[in-house]
Motif scaffolding. Structure first.
Motif, PDB file in Angstrom:
ATOM      1  N   THR A 369       0.842  -1.192   0.000  1.00  0.00           N
ATOM      2  CA  THR A 369       0.000   0.000   0.000  1.00  0.00           C
ATOM      3  C   THR A 369       0.876   1.240   0.000  1.00  0.00           C
ATOM      4  O   THR A 369       2.071   1.162  -0.310  1.00  0.00           O
ATOM      5  CB  THR A 369      -0.963  -0.031   1.200  1.00  0.00           C
ATOM      6  OG1 THR A 369      -1.908   1.032   1.103  1.00  0.00           O
ATOM      7  CG2 THR A 369      -0.225   0.037   2.522  1.00  0.00           C
ATOM      8  N   ARG A 370       0.307   2.386   0.303  1.00  0.00           N
ATOM      9  CA  ARG A 370       1.057   3.633   0.404  1.00  0.00           C
ATOM     10  C   ARG A 370       0.633   4.376   1.658  1.00  0.00           C
ATOM     11  O   ARG A 370      -0.418   4.092   2.244  1.00  0.00           O
ATOM     12  CB  ARG A 370       0.823   4.511  -0.825  1.00  0.00           C
ATOM     13  CG  ARG A 370      -0.605   5.029  -0.998  1.00  0.00           C
ATOM     14  CD  ARG A 370      -0.654   6.177  -2.012  1.00  0.00           C
ATOM     15  NE  ARG A 370       0.113   7.313  -1.528  1.00  0.00           N
ATOM     16  CZ  ARG A 370       0.961   8.017  -2.288  1.00  0.00           C
ATOM     17  NH1 ARG A 370       1.137   7.707  -3.558  1.00  0.00           N
ATOM     18  NH2 ARG A 370       1.629   9.047  -1.780  1.00  0.00           N
ATOM     19  N   ASN A 371       1.469   5.309   2.100  1.00  0.00           N
ATOM     20  CA  ASN A 371       1.075   6.187   3.195  1.00  0.00           C
ATOM     21  C   ASN A 371       0.817   7.587   2.643  1.00  0.00           C
ATOM     22  O   ASN A 371       0.867   7.806   1.430  1.00  0.00           O
ATOM     23  CB  ASN A 371       2.134   6.179   4.306  1.00  0.00           C
ATOM     24  CG  ASN A 371       3.505   6.641   3.829  1.00  0.00           C
ATOM     25  OD1 ASN A 371       3.639   7.668   3.173  1.00  0.00           O
ATOM     26  ND2 ASN A 371       4.549   5.874   4.164  1.00  0.00           N
ATOM     27  N   SER A 372       0.560   8.536   3.515  1.00  0.00           N
ATOM     28  CA  SER A 372       0.126   9.864   3.075  1.00  0.00           C
ATOM     29  C   SER A 372       1.268  10.788   2.678  1.00  0.00           C
ATOM     30  O   SER A 372       1.029  11.884   2.169  1.00  0.00           O
ATOM     31  CB  SER A 372      -0.696  10.531   4.180  1.00  0.00           C
ATOM     32  OG  SER A 372       0.125  10.776   5.319  1.00  0.00           O
ATOM     33  N   SER A 373       2.513  10.378   2.909  1.00  0.00           N
ATOM     34  CA  SER A 373       3.631  11.249   2.591  1.00  0.00           C
ATOM     35  C   SER A 373       3.729  11.460   1.082  1.00  0.00           C
ATOM     36  O   SER A 373       3.568  10.513   0.299  1.00  0.00           O
ATOM     37  CB  SER A 373       4.940  10.630   3.091  1.00  0.00           C
ATOM     38  OG  SER A 373       6.051  11.352   2.589  1.00  0.00           O
ATOM     39  N   PRO A 374       4.032  12.681   0.656  1.00  0.00           N
ATOM     40  CA  PRO A 374       4.266  12.897  -0.779  1.00  0.00           C
ATOM     41  C   PRO A 374       5.472  12.130  -1.293  1.00  0.00           C
ATOM     42  O   PRO A 374       5.626  11.955  -2.504  1.00  0.00           O
ATOM     43  CB  PRO A 374       4.483  14.422  -0.878  1.00  0.00           C
ATOM     44  CG  PRO A 374       4.814  14.871   0.497  1.00  0.00           C
ATOM     45  CD  PRO A 374       4.114  13.938   1.428  1.00  0.00           C
ATOM     46  N   SER A 376       5.926   8.976  -0.545  1.00  0.00           N
ATOM     47  CA  SER A 376       5.568   7.562  -0.517  1.00  0.00           C
ATOM     48  C   SER A 376       5.554   6.964  -1.919  1.00  0.00           C
ATOM     49  O   SER A 376       5.083   7.579  -2.883  1.00  0.00           O
ATOM     50  CB  SER A 376       4.194   7.379   0.125  1.00  0.00           C
ATOM     51  OG  SER A 376       3.812   6.010   0.118  1.00  0.00           O
ATOM     52  N   SER A 378       3.909   4.452  -4.563  1.00  0.00           N
ATOM     53  CA  SER A 378       2.527   4.010  -4.780  1.00  0.00           C
ATOM     54  C   SER A 378       2.397   2.546  -4.399  1.00  0.00           C
ATOM     55  O   SER A 378       3.387   1.798  -4.345  1.00  0.00           O
ATOM     56  CB  SER A 378       2.140   4.196  -6.250  1.00  0.00           C
ATOM     57  OG  SER A 378       2.863   3.291  -7.068  1.00  0.00           O
ATOM     58  N   ASP A 399      -4.669   0.201  -2.445  1.00  0.00           N
ATOM     59  CA  ASP A 399      -4.231   1.598  -2.561  1.00  0.00           C
ATOM     60  C   ASP A 399      -4.255   2.364  -1.239  1.00  0.00           C
ATOM     61  O   ASP A 399      -3.420   3.233  -1.007  1.00  0.00           O
ATOM     62  CB  ASP A 399      -5.098   2.345  -3.585  1.00  0.00           C
ATOM     63  CG  ASP A 399      -4.738   1.984  -5.016  1.00  0.00           C
ATOM     64  OD1 ASP A 399      -3.575   1.611  -5.251  1.00  0.00           O
ATOM     65  OD2 ASP A 399      -5.615   2.070  -5.887  1.00  0.00           O
ATOM     66  N   ASP A 400      -5.208   2.068  -0.382  1.00  0.00           N
ATOM     67  CA  ASP A 400      -5.436   2.857   0.830  1.00  0.00           C
ATOM     68  C   ASP A 400      -4.946   2.098   2.054  1.00  0.00           C
ATOM     69  O   ASP A 400      -5.217   0.899   2.204  1.00  0.00           O
ATOM     70  CB  ASP A 400      -6.932   3.170   0.967  1.00  0.00           C
ATOM     71  CG  ASP A 400      -7.233   3.974   2.201  1.00  0.00           C
ATOM     72  OD1 ASP A 400      -6.930   5.172   2.222  1.00  0.00           O
ATOM     73  OD2 ASP A 400      -7.773   3.381   3.158  1.00  0.00           O
ATOM     74  N   THR A 427       4.250   5.266   7.942  1.00  0.00           N
ATOM     75  CA  THR A 427       3.291   4.161   7.845  1.00  0.00           C
ATOM     76  C   THR A 427       2.837   3.708   9.223  1.00  0.00           C
ATOM     77  O   THR A 427       1.635   3.542   9.478  1.00  0.00           O
ATOM     78  CB  THR A 427       3.929   2.979   7.094  1.00  0.00           C
ATOM     79  OG1 THR A 427       4.360   3.412   5.813  1.00  0.00           O
ATOM     80  CG2 THR A 427       2.949   1.834   6.943  1.00  0.00           C
ATOM     81  N   GLU A 430       0.639   6.382  11.007  1.00  0.00           N
ATOM     82  CA  GLU A 430      -0.728   6.424  10.495  1.00  0.00           C
ATOM     83  C   GLU A 430      -1.507   5.180  10.904  1.00  0.00           C
ATOM     84  O   GLU A 430      -2.705   5.258  11.221  1.00  0.00           O
ATOM     85  CB  GLU A 430      -0.697   6.573   8.976  1.00  0.00           C
ATOM     86  CG  GLU A 430      -0.194   7.944   8.558  1.00  0.00           C
ATOM     87  CD  GLU A 430      -0.114   8.124   7.053  1.00  0.00           C
ATOM     88  OE1 GLU A 430      -0.496   7.187   6.306  1.00  0.00           O
ATOM     89  OE2 GLU A 430       0.317   9.195   6.616  1.00  0.00           O
TER      90      GLU A 430
END
Length: 437
Positions: A369-374, A376, A378, A399-400, A427, A430
């Motif tokens: 998955t990915r985290n919210s950091s720009p 991160s 994909s 994805d989320d 990660t 969050e």
């Protein structure tokens, strides 16, 4: 109305700090932070410090140094980075995150000096430089006795390095932040050796012979002493337990048998050895055994092989490079033989392939998955890398992060296993919020 007269709260200060140069951008200079410290009257000179560097384990070691000193009756400040869920975690006083009021006051106290430097410098103070200044100012305001300070990156040019710490602790040096610190362990070690100050005592974990020699040469040049794990102090014995482990340690000043440690993994045992040696070096005496047992038995390090019991159990570990992931993989079997469903989200500047290679033997299924950091990667990029290492049948792409946790929980429940969340501090932070921590 000036900024210093504004009625701010923690969220306001957080936003203002984030608007500055990000902590991921590093300028090799202490000029700006020294100017701020001068403007504040050198608050960091009012207490002694233990300065901690290395590639992995700095936060846990700082927490252990703090716990021991608190148990011995000292007033302790701790600076660590990055934070998991709340920016106030970076500045701890008396074993607790700085209060909301204390955090805002530290910002307001530092702001005039910071603004003066911003006006004179072509590069304004960064997020990290501001938080360091705030921590050192807050520690002075609280009249602490000792600060346990974690280096942000490297050492020599790190903003924390405006302290003259009588004790430097150097954890194992591996490859991370190579774009900023250099491509080899020796390049990185040269940066980290910069925290060893004239006349200080440095304690180091086991290093490669070349790295140890570099550290010794630096220490000798600065008339400092270097004490090496495995030669001058060390781990004598350890055994795991449900709530951590029990260790026996040969320290610099004394022997410490049967010490409970509330953290899992051999790597945390070695971190504890460094913490013990650091406190002995600072105090120049043996630590009372009962106090040490109480301190380390109750110590916690959120997000570092943190086990949340339940069905399924969830393990949170902020490993974000191959060395950290190797330590995680070695420790996982100590938690019990069970299938492990890993949720992995990593930043784009990390050695993801190296991390995945370390995880492969201990992971049954990987949810990418990915985290919210720009910064991160994909979910698609993580999954593509994972398929090359684990094979397509063991890889799921989601994805989320919240959905990835749900997917992993359902899979682990079906298999009678556990969930592991790893790949980045972001990660894990969050995931802790999503889990209500």
């Amino acid at each position: 109305m000036t900024d210093t007269a504004l009625d701010l709260d923690v969220a306001d200060v957080d936003r203002r700090l984030l608007a500055r140069w990000p902590e991921t951008r590093v300028a090799p200079s202490l000029e700006r932070i020294r100017a701020v410290m001068d403007g504040l009257g050198q608050p960091q000179r009012g207490y002694r410090s233990v300065h901690i560097t290395g590639t992995n384990g700095k936060t846990s070691t700082a927490r252990m140094v703090e716990a021991i000193l608190l148990e011995l009756g000292s007033t302790v400040g701790r600076f660590t980075s990055p934070h998991l869920t709340d920016i106030r975690e970076r500045i701890s006083i008396g074993g607790r995150p700085i209060s909301h009021e204390g955090f805002v006051r530290a910002y307001q106290d530092v702001l005039p000096a910071a603004q003066a430097v911003d006006r004179e410098s072509p590069t304004p103070l960064s997020f990290f430089e501001m938080t360091v200044a705030m921590a050192y100012q807050a520690f002075s305001t609280a009249a602490i006795d000792v600060a346990a300070v974690e280096v942000g990156m490297g050492g020599m040019w790190d903003a924390t390095n405006v302290i003259d710490a009588p004790v430097a602790a150097i954890l194992p040096i591996g490859l991370d932040h190579v774009d900023q610190l250099g491509p080899t362990r020796l390049d990185i070690a040269a940066e980290k050796a910069g925290i060893i100050k004239p006349g200080a005592l440095a304690v180091t974990a086991r290093q490669t012979p070349e790295v140890e020699q570099l550290l010794r040469t630096h220490a000798d040049a600065h008339l400092a002493r270097l004490m090496v794990e495995g030669r001058d102090f060390g781990l004598r014995d350890r055994r795991g337990s449900d709530d951590g482990q029990t260790i026996s340690v040969d320290g610099l000043a004394g022997r410490y048998p049967e010490v409970p440690l509330g953290l899992h993994g051999r790597h945390q045992a070695h971190n504890a050895v460094l913490a013990i040696a650091s406190v002995e070096a600072l105090l120049e005496e043996t630590i009372p055994l009962d106090a040490l047992r109480r301190a380390l038995g109750s110590v916690r390090s959120p997000g570092r092989l943190e086990v949340l019991p339940g069905t399924p159990a969830v393990v949170l570990d902020a490993a974000h490079n191959p060395d950290g992931t190797r330590a995680l993989a070695a420790a996982l079997p100590e938690l019990g033989p069970r299938p492990t469903v890993a949720v992995v989200a990593a930043l784009g500047d990390k050695d993801l392939a190296g991390m995945l290679a370390e995880l492969e033997p201990v992971v049954t299924t990987m949810v990418c998955t990915r985290n919210s950091s720009p910064r991160s990667l994909s979910a698609q990029d993580v999954a593509a890398a994972a398929r090359k290492v684990l094979g397509a049948a063991r890889v799921v792409e989601v994805d989320d992060l919240a959905d990835a946790l749900t997917e992993a929980t359902e899979t682990a429940c079906t298999a009678g296993g556990q969930v592991l969340v790893t790949g980045s501090v972001v990660t894990v932070g969050e995931a802790r919020r999503l889990l209500g921590l």
